[in-house]
Design a protein around this motif. Structure first.
Motif, PDB file in Angstrom:
ATOM      1  N   GLU A  45      12.633  -2.504   0.505  1.00 52.47           N
ATOM      2  CA  GLU A  45      12.599  -1.054   0.319  1.00 52.47           C
ATOM      3  C   GLU A  45      11.817  -0.682  -0.929  1.00 52.47           C
ATOM      4  OE1 GLU A  45      16.437   0.741   0.332  1.00 52.47           O
ATOM      5  OE2 GLU A  45      16.917   0.099   2.373  1.00 52.47           O
ATOM      6  N   LYS A  46      11.175   0.475  -0.852  1.00 51.47           N
ATOM      7  CA  LYS A  46      10.466   1.038  -2.000  1.00 51.47           C
ATOM      8  C   LYS A  46      10.767   2.528  -2.024  1.00 51.47           C
ATOM      9  CE  LYS A  46       5.849   1.704  -3.956  1.00 51.47           C
ATOM     10  NZ  LYS A  46       4.409   1.528  -3.746  1.00 51.47           N
ATOM     11  N   ASP A  47      11.330   3.003  -3.114  1.00 50.47           N
ATOM     12  CA  ASP A  47      11.721   4.407  -3.239  1.00 50.47           C
ATOM     13  C   ASP A  47      12.647   4.833  -2.094  1.00 50.47           C
ATOM     14  OD1 ASP A  47      10.079   4.603  -5.509  1.00 50.47           O
ATOM     15  OD2 ASP A  47       8.337   5.124  -4.277  1.00 50.47           O
ATOM     16  N   GLY A  48      13.558   3.929  -1.718  1.00 49.92           N
ATOM     17  CA  GLY A  48      14.536   4.260  -0.682  1.00 49.92           C
ATOM     18  C   GLY A  48      14.025   4.168   0.742  1.00 49.92           C
ATOM     19  N   GLN A  49      12.757   3.799   0.918  1.00 52.51           N
ATOM     20  CA  GLN A  49      12.168   3.686   2.250  1.00 52.51           C
ATOM     21  C   GLN A  49      11.853   2.219   2.557  1.00 52.51           C
ATOM     22  OE1 GLN A  49      11.455   6.231   4.441  1.00 52.51           O
ATOM     23  NE2 GLN A  49      12.293   7.798   3.094  1.00 52.51           N
ATOM     24  N   VAL A  50      12.142   1.800   3.783  1.00 53.61           N
ATOM     25  CA  VAL A  50      11.790   0.442   4.196  1.00 53.61           C
ATOM     26  C   VAL A  50      10.279   0.370   4.372  1.00 53.61           C
ATOM     27  CG1 VAL A  50      11.987  -1.288   6.018  1.00 53.61           C
ATOM     28  CG2 VAL A  50      14.004   0.015   5.329  1.00 53.61           C
ATOM     29  N   VAL A  51       9.644  -0.566   3.656  1.00 53.66           N
ATOM     30  CA  VAL A  51       8.182  -0.699   3.730  1.00 53.66           C
ATOM     31  C   VAL A  51       7.743  -1.981   4.425  1.00 53.66           C
ATOM     32  CG1 VAL A  51       7.740   0.745   1.705  1.00 53.66           C
ATOM     33  CG2 VAL A  51       8.106  -1.724   1.408  1.00 53.66           C
ATOM     34  N   GLY A  52       8.700  -2.811   4.803  1.00 50.81           N
ATOM     35  CA  GLY A  52       8.343  -4.035   5.503  1.00 50.81           C
ATOM     36  C   GLY A  52       9.420  -5.080   5.365  1.00 50.81           C
ATOM     37  N   SER A  53       9.112  -6.262   5.819  1.00 50.17           N
ATOM     38  CA  SER A  53      10.019  -7.401   5.738  1.00 50.17           C
ATOM     39  C   SER A  53       9.353  -8.502   4.921  1.00 50.17           C
ATOM     40  CB  SER A  53      10.344  -7.918   7.144  1.00 50.17           C
ATOM     41  OG  SER A  53      10.976  -9.184   7.074  1.00 50.17           O
ATOM     42  N   SER A  54      10.159  -9.217   4.166  1.00 50.36           N
ATOM     43  CA  SER A  54       9.603 -10.325   3.382  1.00 50.36           C
ATOM     44  C   SER A  54       9.205 -11.491   4.279  1.00 50.36           C
ATOM     45  CB  SER A  54      10.624 -10.804   2.341  1.00 50.36           C
ATOM     46  OG  SER A  54      11.785 -11.319   2.981  1.00 50.36           O
ATOM     47  N   LEU A  55       9.531 -11.391   5.582  1.00 49.93           N
ATOM     48  CA  LEU A  55       9.224 -12.461   6.524  1.00 49.93           C
ATOM     49  C   LEU A  55       7.961 -12.214   7.342  1.00 49.93           C
ATOM     50  CD1 LEU A  55      12.842 -13.005   7.894  1.00 49.93           C
ATOM     51  CD2 LEU A  55      11.707 -14.217   6.029  1.00 49.93           C
ATOM     52  N   ILE A  56       7.415 -10.984   7.271  1.00 53.03           N
ATOM     53  CA  ILE A  56       6.256 -10.630   8.099  1.00 53.03           C
ATOM     54  C   ILE A  56       5.144 -10.096   7.203  1.00 53.03           C
ATOM     55  CG2 ILE A  56       5.395  -9.152   9.957  1.00 53.03           C
ATOM     56  CD1 ILE A  56       8.200  -9.184  11.135  1.00 53.03           C
ATOM     57  N   GLY A  57       3.962 -10.693   7.314  1.00 58.03           N
ATOM     58  CA  GLY A  57       2.826 -10.289   6.496  1.00 58.03           C
ATOM     59  C   GLY A  57       2.323  -8.897   6.842  1.00 58.03           C
ATOM     60  N   GLN A  58       1.572  -8.328   5.915  1.00 56.61           N
ATOM     61  CA  GLN A  58       0.916  -7.037   6.116  1.00 56.61           C
ATOM     62  C   GLN A  58      -0.520  -7.146   5.620  1.00 56.61           C
ATOM     63  OE1 GLN A  58       2.921  -3.623   4.510  1.00 56.61           O
ATOM     64  NE2 GLN A  58       4.928  -4.272   5.229  1.00 56.61           N
ATOM     65  N   SER A  59      -1.345  -6.272   6.148  1.00 56.57           N
ATOM     66  CA  SER A  59      -2.746  -6.265   5.732  1.00 56.57           C
ATOM     67  C   SER A  59      -2.930  -5.426   4.477  1.00 56.57           C
ATOM     68  CB  SER A  59      -3.621  -5.701   6.848  1.00 56.57           C
ATOM     69  OG  SER A  59      -4.959  -5.595   6.395  1.00 56.57           O
ATOM     70  N   PHE A  60      -3.676  -5.951   3.536  1.00 57.05           N
ATOM     71  CA  PHE A  60      -4.064  -5.205   2.346  1.00 57.05           C
ATOM     72  C   PHE A  60      -5.582  -5.184   2.225  1.00 57.05           C
ATOM     73  CE2 PHE A  60       0.320  -6.329   1.497  1.00 57.05           C
ATOM     74  CZ  PHE A  60       0.827  -5.135   1.004  1.00 57.05           C
ATOM     75  N   THR A  61      -6.246  -5.139   3.384  1.00 59.56           N
ATOM     76  CA  THR A  61      -7.703  -5.050   3.409  1.00 59.56           C
ATOM     77  C   THR A  61      -8.134  -3.810   4.169  1.00 59.56           C
ATOM     78  OG1 THR A  61      -7.779  -6.433   5.399  1.00 59.56           O
ATOM     79  CG2 THR A  61      -8.038  -7.555   3.295  1.00 59.56           C
ATOM     80  N   ASP A  62      -9.307  -3.314   3.826  1.00 56.39           N
ATOM     81  CA  ASP A  62      -9.882  -2.172   4.528  1.00 56.39           C
ATOM     82  C   ASP A  62     -10.361  -2.653   5.895  1.00 56.39           C
ATOM     83  OD1 ASP A  62     -11.870  -0.328   5.551  1.00 56.39           O
ATOM     84  OD2 ASP A  62     -11.890   0.597   3.566  1.00 56.39           O
ATOM     85  N   PRO A  63      -9.854  -2.067   6.989  1.00 55.73           N
ATOM     86  CA  PRO A  63     -10.231  -2.558   8.320  1.00 55.73           C
ATOM     87  C   PRO A  63     -11.712  -2.391   8.645  1.00 55.73           C
ATOM     88  CG  PRO A  63      -8.964  -0.520   8.485  1.00 55.73           C
ATOM     89  CD  PRO A  63      -8.910  -0.948   7.060  1.00 55.73           C
ATOM     90  N   GLU A  64     -12.399  -1.477   7.981  1.00 53.46           N
ATOM     91  CA  GLU A  64     -13.813  -1.242   8.269  1.00 53.46           C
ATOM     92  C   GLU A  64     -14.728  -2.177   7.479  1.00 53.46           C
ATOM     93  OE1 GLU A  64     -14.873   2.853   7.898  1.00 53.46           O
ATOM     94  OE2 GLU A  64     -13.262   3.530   9.221  1.00 53.46           O
ATOM     95  N   THR A  65     -14.405  -2.387   6.196  1.00 51.07           N
ATOM     96  CA  THR A  65     -15.291  -3.194   5.354  1.00 51.07           C
ATOM     97  C   THR A  65     -14.839  -4.645   5.235  1.00 51.07           C
ATOM     98  OG1 THR A  65     -14.087  -2.704   3.310  1.00 51.07           O
ATOM     99  CG2 THR A  65     -15.819  -1.148   3.976  1.00 51.07           C
ATOM    100  N   GLY A  66     -13.541  -4.896   5.410  1.00 51.54           N
ATOM    101  CA  GLY A  66     -13.007  -6.238   5.238  1.00 51.54           C
ATOM    102  C   GLY A  66     -12.683  -6.569   3.793  1.00 51.54           C
ATOM    103  N   TYR A  67     -13.002  -5.637   2.871  1.00 50.82           N
ATOM    104  CA  TYR A  67     -12.710  -5.868   1.461  1.00 50.82           C
ATOM    105  C   TYR A  67     -11.242  -5.542   1.169  1.00 50.82           C
ATOM    106  CZ  TYR A  67     -17.512  -6.781   0.059  1.00 50.82           C
ATOM    107  OH  TYR A  67     -18.750  -7.362  -0.097  1.00 50.82           O
ATOM    108  N   THR A  68     -10.691  -6.222   0.161  1.00 51.93           N
ATOM    109  CA  THR A  68      -9.303  -6.006  -0.230  1.00 51.93           C
ATOM    110  C   THR A  68      -9.158  -4.617  -0.836  1.00 51.93           C
ATOM    111  OG1 THR A  68      -9.201  -8.362  -0.755  1.00 51.93           O
ATOM    112  CG2 THR A  68      -7.358  -7.001  -1.495  1.00 51.93           C
TER     113      THR A  68
END
Length: 201
Positions: A45-68
């Motif tokens: 959780e972040k600021d009281g909202q669920v933002v993900g699971s520590s068991l499942i990855g997330q993307s931190f790259t721009d889908p158009e450029t591929g840059y982080t």
């Protein structure tokens, strides 16, 4: 014959009650009592909202450029659906001589070298450019995190030592000191960066 049918029906009802209702309820109760975080999916959780699971990855790259994304650590690539789709967990199944795979890896290597100011022949940790078997790996190796420290520190206006401290806090060691490899949870690390040095909107 009728007596045998009655016994069969009774046994079916009893087994359904025991194995289909009682056993799952008892196991759920034990899991919720002893391991509530794990039983509920290891949600973050972040600021009281669920933002993900520590068991499942997330993307931190721009889908158009591929840059982080600016100020964040790059995750391991995903081949699950359109990326990190828990409903479509899978590897790419592409062999080492497959042109699609080699071109994608070469492109990612070039992007990582470019955005981190590395030499044209600098080695890149393999986990930063290859997918895991599940396509959902939430972790990167300490070497992959170290490669990105200088860039993230610069983009966040932090010292490299402060960023390294956050990397250490997001690092899990070998289980029982001997099994597996040390790993850095990217989602936890990026959340801790947002808390330590928020990016300007």
């Amino acid at each position: 014959m009728l007596r045998q049918m009655r016994v069969a029906v009774l046994i079916t009802i009893v087994m359904f009650a025991v194995t289909g209702l009682a056993y799952p309820l008892v196991m759920t109760g034990i899991a919720q009592t002893i391991f509530p975080d794990r039983a509920n999916g290891s949600m973050i959780e972040k600021d009281g909202q669920v933002v993900g699971s520590s068991l499942i990855g997330q993307s931190f790259t721009d889908p158009e450029t591929g840059y982080t994304l600016t100020g964040y650590f790059r995750s391991r690539p995903s081949a699950a659906g359109d990326g990190y789709d828990a409903n479509l967990s899978s590897g790419s199944n592409l062999g080492p001589t497959n042109a699609v795979l080699t071109e994608r890896v070469a492109s990612d290597v070039q992007i990582i070298r470019d955005e981190n100011g590395l030499a044209a022949d600098a080695e890149i940790p393999v986990d930063l450019v290859t997918t895991s078997g599940s396509g959902l790996d939430p972790d990167i190796s300490p070497a992959s995190a170290e490669l990105q420290v200088a860039r993230v520190a610069r983009e966040r206006g932090m010292t490299e030592e402060a960023v390294r401290d956050l990397v250490k806090k997001a690092t899990t060691g070998r289980w029982l000191g001997i099994f597996g490899e040390p790993r850095v949870n990217v989602l936890k690390l990026n959340i801790s960066l947002d808390e330590a040095a928020p990016l300007n909107p």
